[in-house]
Design a protein around this motif. Structure first.
Motif, PDB file in Angstrom:
ATOM      1  N   PRO A 101       9.753  28.551  52.425  1.00 16.25           N
ATOM      2  CA  PRO A 101       9.689  27.845  53.710  1.00 16.25           C
ATOM      3  C   PRO A 101      10.240  28.721  54.836  1.00 16.25           C
ATOM      4  O   PRO A 101      11.097  29.574  54.614  1.00 16.25           O
ATOM      5  CB  PRO A 101      10.559  26.616  53.469  1.00 16.25           C
ATOM      6  N   ALA A 102       9.713  28.485  56.029  1.00 13.43           N
ATOM      7  CA  ALA A 102      10.088  29.309  57.169  1.00 13.43           C
ATOM      8  C   ALA A 102      11.575  29.147  57.487  1.00 13.43           C
ATOM      9  O   ALA A 102      12.157  28.074  57.321  1.00 13.43           O
ATOM     10  CB  ALA A 102       9.237  28.933  58.379  1.00 13.43           C
ATOM     11  N   ALA A 103      12.175  30.224  57.938  1.00 11.48           N
ATOM     12  CA  ALA A 103      13.578  30.199  58.364  1.00 11.48           C
ATOM     13  C   ALA A 103      13.707  31.114  59.570  1.00 11.48           C
ATOM     14  O   ALA A 103      13.008  32.126  59.668  1.00 11.48           O
ATOM     15  CB  ALA A 103      14.488  30.674  57.238  1.00 11.48           C
ATOM     16  N   GLY A 136      25.469  40.436  56.169  1.00 15.87           N
ATOM     17  CA  GLY A 136      25.576  40.128  57.591  1.00 15.87           C
ATOM     18  C   GLY A 136      25.384  38.645  57.826  1.00 15.87           C
ATOM     19  O   GLY A 136      25.506  37.808  56.930  1.00 15.87           O
ATOM     20  N   GLY A 137      25.006  38.290  59.067  1.00 19.73           N
ATOM     21  CA  GLY A 137      24.943  36.892  59.457  1.00 19.73           C
ATOM     22  C   GLY A 137      23.735  36.126  58.965  1.00 19.73           C
ATOM     23  O   GLY A 137      23.649  34.920  59.193  1.00 19.73           O
ATOM     24  N   CYS A 138      22.781  36.790  58.296  1.00 17.69           N
ATOM     25  CA  CYS A 138      21.555  36.098  57.887  1.00 17.69           C
ATOM     26  C   CYS A 138      21.664  35.447  56.512  1.00 17.69           C
ATOM     27  O   CYS A 138      20.716  34.783  56.063  1.00 17.69           O
ATOM     28  CB  CYS A 138      20.374  37.069  57.896  1.00 17.69           C
ATOM     29  N   LEU A 192      24.438  36.138  71.094  1.00 14.77           N
ATOM     30  CA  LEU A 192      25.003  35.360  69.996  1.00 14.77           C
ATOM     31  C   LEU A 192      23.888  34.800  69.124  1.00 14.77           C
ATOM     32  O   LEU A 192      22.817  34.424  69.614  1.00 14.77           O
ATOM     33  CB  LEU A 192      25.861  34.221  70.542  1.00 14.77           C
ATOM     34  N   VAL A 193      24.167  34.733  67.837  1.00 15.51           N
ATOM     35  CA  VAL A 193      23.215  34.199  66.859  1.00 15.51           C
ATOM     36  C   VAL A 193      23.583  32.749  66.558  1.00 15.51           C
ATOM     37  O   VAL A 193      24.725  32.454  66.202  1.00 15.51           O
ATOM     38  CB  VAL A 193      23.233  35.032  65.562  1.00 15.51           C
ATOM     39  N   VAL A 248      15.339  39.878  52.208  1.00 18.33           N
ATOM     40  CA  VAL A 248      14.849  39.063  53.319  1.00 18.33           C
ATOM     41  C   VAL A 248      15.693  39.417  54.531  1.00 18.33           C
ATOM     42  O   VAL A 248      16.922  39.492  54.435  1.00 18.33           O
ATOM     43  CB  VAL A 248      14.947  37.554  53.006  1.00 18.33           C
ATOM     44  N   MET A 249      15.038  39.635  55.665  1.00 22.01           N
ATOM     45  CA  MET A 249      15.757  40.009  56.881  1.00 22.01           C
ATOM     46  C   MET A 249      14.973  39.561  58.100  1.00 22.01           C
ATOM     47  O   MET A 249      13.800  39.173  57.993  1.00 22.01           O
ATOM     48  CB  MET A 249      16.027  41.511  56.920  1.00 22.01           C
ATOM     49  N   PRO A 250      15.581  39.612  59.291  1.00 23.24           N
ATOM     50  CA  PRO A 250      14.894  39.157  60.507  1.00 23.24           C
ATOM     51  C   PRO A 250      13.746  40.077  60.904  1.00 23.24           C
ATOM     52  O   PRO A 250      13.745  41.278  60.620  1.00 23.24           O
ATOM     53  CB  PRO A 250      16.003  39.186  61.568  1.00 23.24           C
TER      54      PRO A 250
END
Length: 297
Positions: free
Chosen positions: A259-261, A198-200, A149-150, A239-241
């Motif tokens: 900024p970081a995410a 998607g979820g990001c 799960l995210v 931007v992606m994981p």
């Protein structure tokens, strides 16, 4: 004596509902298609009403929808009983259905599957790829036995944190910012932005909000491979994981954003019902602290 519902009938109903067809359900169960059809028909005779619409895909009737959660519970409980007995006899066996997002399937699961295969060679893990918001629904409905799960909220005891997956800018290697150690999201304003649906999305919007930069994506792309292909073709940036790294062609790079995410990943069984010994054993075999992420190059 009145006929009773039996486990084979419920197992057939669940398989057809999940697979969307009798042929696929038969392959899933390892029986003939006629056996699945007979089991569903027998269930309908016992209940006195249809439980499935015979179409493409096959889908539950209103009655089928009402009994499907109970059928899933019965099938899962029977599997748990078998798993307990097999574990008592020595070693984990059976099958665990595991759901995970696309990037986790690409960047994280291969190492986990290797570890699990080495530790529990008689246990089969079947992977179901899904969108972030689908996974918890599948897990609690009994469609799968465990899930990554995210950004999970409250999770049951035994859940395993897999760490944080940071957000990176996806750029062509010839992009002026591709060689930087990190990229401020404000510096991406001159490029057309491709947004994955998607979820990001929330993580990306939050990074832009914290940077005080207007977020105005030019394109909205559902499939992650399509998005990567469009960036590779020079259509824009995204931007992606970091876990998407294995999916990238050589001409694309990931660069950390400012900024970081990041998103957090948690491997867990369902919150609403007991876990089978197979799921418990699978999660116990995860070695905390081991780096399984795909570090961007």
């Amino acid at each position: 004596m009145a006929q009773e519902v039996n486990l084979a009938q419920l197992r057939a109903l669940v398989a057809v509902a999940d697979a969307g067809g009798f042929g696929s359900a038969a392959a899933e169960l390892g029986v003939s298609q006629s056996a699945v059809s007979h089991a569903v028909a027998a269930l309908e005779r016992v209940l006195g009403a249809p439980v499935l619409h015979r179409g493409a895909p096959a889908r539950p009737t209103p009655l089928g929808e009402r009994i499907l959660p109970h059928a899933r519970t019965a099938v899962a409980s029977a599997a748990a009983v078998r798993s307990i007995a097999e574990h008592h006899s020595g070693g984990l066996t059976g099958t665990v259905r595991l759901a995970a997002p696309t990037t986790v399937c690409q960047g994280l699961l291969p190492a986990l599957l290797r570890d699990w295969r080495a530790e529990h060679p008689r246990l089969t893990v079947r992977v179901f790829e899904g969108e972030d918001d689908e996974l918890a629904v599948w897990l609690e409905a009994g469609t799968v036995d465990a899930a990554v799960l995210v950004d999970a909220g409250r999770v049951p005891p035994g859940a395993v944190p897999l760490g944080a997956d940071s957000m990176h800018a996806l750029l062509r290697r010839d992009h002026p910012l591709a060689g930087e150690a990190s990229v401020d999201v404000a510096d991406l304003e001159d490029d057309d932005f491709l947004l994955s649906e998607g979820g990001c999305e929330q993580h990306i919007r939050d990074a832009y909000r914290r940077a005080g930069v207007r977020f105005a994506p030019r394109h909205r792309i559902r499939d992650l491979n399509t998005l990567i292909g469009m960036v590779h073709a020079g259509v824009g940036v995204s931007v992606m994981p970091a876990l998407a790294q294995p999916m990238l062609p050589p001409d694309c790079v990931l660069v950390p954003i400012r900024p970081a995410a990041h998103r957090t990943l948690t491997l867990t069984g369902p919150a609403g019902r007991p876990w089978s010994p197979a799921v418990t054993g699978l999660l116990a075999a995860v070695r905390p602290g081991r780096d399984r992420s795909a570090a961007p190059r």
